[in-house]
Design a protein around this motif. Structure first.
Motif, PDB file in Angstrom:
ATOM      1  N   ASP A   7       0.903   1.921 -53.136  1.00 53.97           N
ATOM      2  CA  ASP A   7      -0.118   1.112 -53.734  1.00 53.97           C
ATOM      3  C   ASP A   7       0.117   1.886 -55.371  1.00 53.97           C
ATOM      4  O   ASP A   7      -0.537   2.912 -55.396  1.00 53.97           O
ATOM      5  N   SER A  10      -7.902   1.721 -48.746  1.00 52.66           N
ATOM      6  CA  SER A  10      -7.281   1.351 -47.679  1.00 52.66           C
ATOM      7  C   SER A  10      -8.072  -0.030 -47.250  1.00 52.66           C
ATOM      8  O   SER A  10      -7.019  -0.358 -46.076  1.00 52.66           O
ATOM      9  N   HIS A  47       3.527   1.135 -47.543  1.00 52.11           N
ATOM     10  CA  HIS A  47       2.621   0.500 -48.640  1.00 52.11           C
ATOM     11  C   HIS A  47       2.550   1.209 -50.052  1.00 52.11           C
ATOM     12  O   HIS A  47       1.730   1.953 -49.094  1.00 52.11           O
ATOM     13  N   PHE A  89       0.386   4.424 -47.165  1.00 52.84           N
ATOM     14  CA  PHE A  89       0.225   3.810 -46.419  1.00 52.84           C
ATOM     15  C   PHE A  89       0.782   4.023 -45.380  1.00 52.84           C
ATOM     16  O   PHE A  89       2.139   3.304 -45.781  1.00 52.84           O
ATOM     17  N   ALA A 118      -4.727  -2.065 -48.045  1.00 51.84           N
ATOM     18  CA  ALA A 118      -3.469  -1.902 -47.523  1.00 51.84           C
ATOM     19  C   ALA A 118      -3.880  -2.363 -45.504  1.00 51.84           C
ATOM     20  O   ALA A 118      -2.867  -2.752 -44.815  1.00 51.84           O
TER      21      ALA A 118
END
Length: 528
Positions: free
Chosen positions: A483, A463, A481, A411, A466
């Motif tokens: 994940d 999302s 970011h 992200f 994030a």
């Protein structure tokens, strides 16, 4: 009487938390050696290119055996396809007993990742056949042979330090490569590759440890040991009092339910120009995650020891860069806590104040990773004004369900960064896939009681997570970011990881990205 009661309580606590509960030997990374002389051992690994093409060493053995090697390759129909193997009895006159033929594929077309996978696969096949790894003979250019050795080292990794029977042990002390130009291959490998491989090794070890061995304080101590003697390294550690002084209520709140207090470890590596803006890497470091009061489903809770993988990879990347003396400034921040449902644990509905001043309503104590990142990433952003800010976190099951074991979720607000990371993921074998992040995701985490909430929005979970983390990053800061919930650990072997467990995801990706986009620019500017 009170003295003796307090003493007894202290003894009980020390025994209950002591690493001596699990005794284990100390493991060091496999050593890679290079030579240009054919070995005298009984067994060997011999690289054969696609189509059965013989290199210089194989040709020498073929002459020595009066064509016996070539005849053996032909009769066994070994084609040399990449990652194929075949165990054969060595031809008479070779001086060897058994040969494990290793398919090298198309030596002119293989990428670095393909060479690594060939090397790792060969190491694992050799271990299965010989219980050790005999000398590996290949006729390759130094840059290709070095990547092959890199893969063999990573592929031979196995976490078996708690095994007590010698027959169960799979750890390899050293691997010898017989190569065309040993000096050039050795120099390339030792300067650029082995420091990264060692950092990956240390990261995997720390991530694979059980939570009674690695917790916030011992995480810090283990990495301090690994950094000992390295140049241009400065380490600082924030304890609970420091967190309170800095108003880090988010990370403090996560750790307050555990007997093992939270820590924030900051590792600064100064390899670039003085005053040059650093790259800041921040990792989620939940050394064990019960979910807190919002307790997780118990059957799979055991693997929550991997919830500190982001922090391990962030610090591991700094170790890799420092080890190969990268010409950059980098800061690694590990936001460490153990999430336990103790009497002092925070509750759903509680409100905490982060270092940024933003207030957070706790909707679920199991959405704790974003809380420790809130303070860690904000501290990194405002303290260092970074040229690039990257956080790594095993943050959401949503990312794992969406992308499985193939990709980490990426992200960012900056599309150019997304494109660069996607490309680098392919080049390094640690692939990422971009998922959406927009204004609706930031709106979804707004809260009626506090500024934002840590869980519960209707937006997609990955999302929303994030967006929560991004709420603590200034909009002008180049930020990514990652994940890594789906890729931080794996219960199956891969060509570059024999042991189930930690993958050390992120180190190869970030090392490659920093080398391509920061060190290269630094070198070009120096040459002007």
């Amino acid at each position: 009487m009170k003295y003796w009661v307090n003493l007894l309580i202290t003894i009980i606590v020390v025994v209950a938390t002591s690493p001596l509960l699990a005794k284990a030997k100390v493991e060091t990374p496999t050593t890679i050696n290079f030579s240009s002389q054919l070995p005298a051992q009984q067994n060997i690994l011999l690289g054969i290119a696609k189509g059965g093409e013989l290199g210089a060493f194989a040709s020498e053995l073929n002459r020595k055996t009066q064509g016996g090697l070539e005849y053996l390759i032909t009769t066994t129909e070994f084609t040399g396809e990449a990652k194929t193997t075949r165990v054969v009895t060595a031809p008479k006159g070779s001086g060897y007993q058994t040969i494990l033929l290793i398919g090298l594929g198309d030596v002119s077309e293989n990428t670095d990742v393909e060479w690594q996978e060939i090397g790792g696969n060969a190491a694992q096949k050799a271990l299965a056949e010989f219980k050790t790894i005999p000398p590996f003979i290949v006729s390759l250019a130094p840059e290709k042979a070095a990547q092959l050795a890199y893969g063999a080292k990573l592929g031979s990794y196995y976490f078996d330090k708690y095994k007590t029977k010698s027959d169960d042990l799979k750890t390899v002390k050293s691997i010898e490569f017989i190569v065309s130009d040993a000096n050039a291959t050795r120099a390339l490998y030792q300067n650029e590759i082995d420091p990264v491989a060692n950092a990956i090794w240390y990261t995997r070890n720390i991530s694979n440890e059980p939570a009674n061995i690695i917790y916030p304080e011992s995480f810090v101590q283990r990495w301090k040991t690994h950094f000992k003697g390295m140049k241009n390294i400065n380490i600082r550690v924030f304890d609970e009092d420091d967190m309170l002084d800095k108003n880090m209520g988010a990370i403090y709140g996560v750790g307050q339910g555990s007997q093992r207090p939270p820590r924030m470890m900051i590792v600064e590596y100064q390899g670039g120009k003085k005053g040059e803006a650093p790259i800041v890497l921040v990792g989620k470091g939940i050394t064990f995650d019960t979910g807190g009061i919002s307790l997780k489903n118990p059957p799979n809770m055991w693997n929550m020891k991997f919830d500190m993988s982001g922090a391990a990879s962030a610090i591991g990347t700094v170790h890799a860069l420092a080890g190969r003396k990268a010409k950059v400034n980098v800061v690694g921040i590990a936001a460490l806590a153990e999430n336990m449902p103790g009497a002092n644990a925070q509750r759903p509905g509680d409100v905490v104040t982060s270092m940024s001043g933003k207030t957070i309503q706790i909707r679920s104590t199991d959405a704790e990773g974003r809380l420790v990142l809130a303070d860690g990433i904000y501290y990194g952003d405002v303290t260092y004004n970074p040229a690039l800010l990257v956080d790594l976190a095993t943050l959401t099951g949503s990312a794992s369900r969406a992308l499985g074991k193939d990709y980490a979720a990426l992200f960012t607000r900056h599309q150019e960064l997304a494109s660069q990371f996607l490309t680098m993921g392919v080049s390094t074998g640690e692939q990422v896939w971009q998922l959406p992040l927009n204004d609706n995701h930031f709106k979804a985490i707004k809260n009626d009681v506090a500024d934002i909430m840590n869980s519960g929005p209707t937006a997609p979970g990955a999302s929303a997570g994030a967006a929560f983390v991004g709420s603590f990053v200034r909009e002008q800061t180049p930020w990514v970011h990652l994940d890594i919930a789906g890729v931080a650990w794996n219960d199956k072997a891969t060509p570059v990881k024999a042991s189930p467990g930690s993958t050390s995801f992120g180190i190869r990706l970030l090392n490659g990205y920093i080398k391509a986009h920061f060190e290269k620019a630094h070198l070009e500017n120096s040459n002007k």
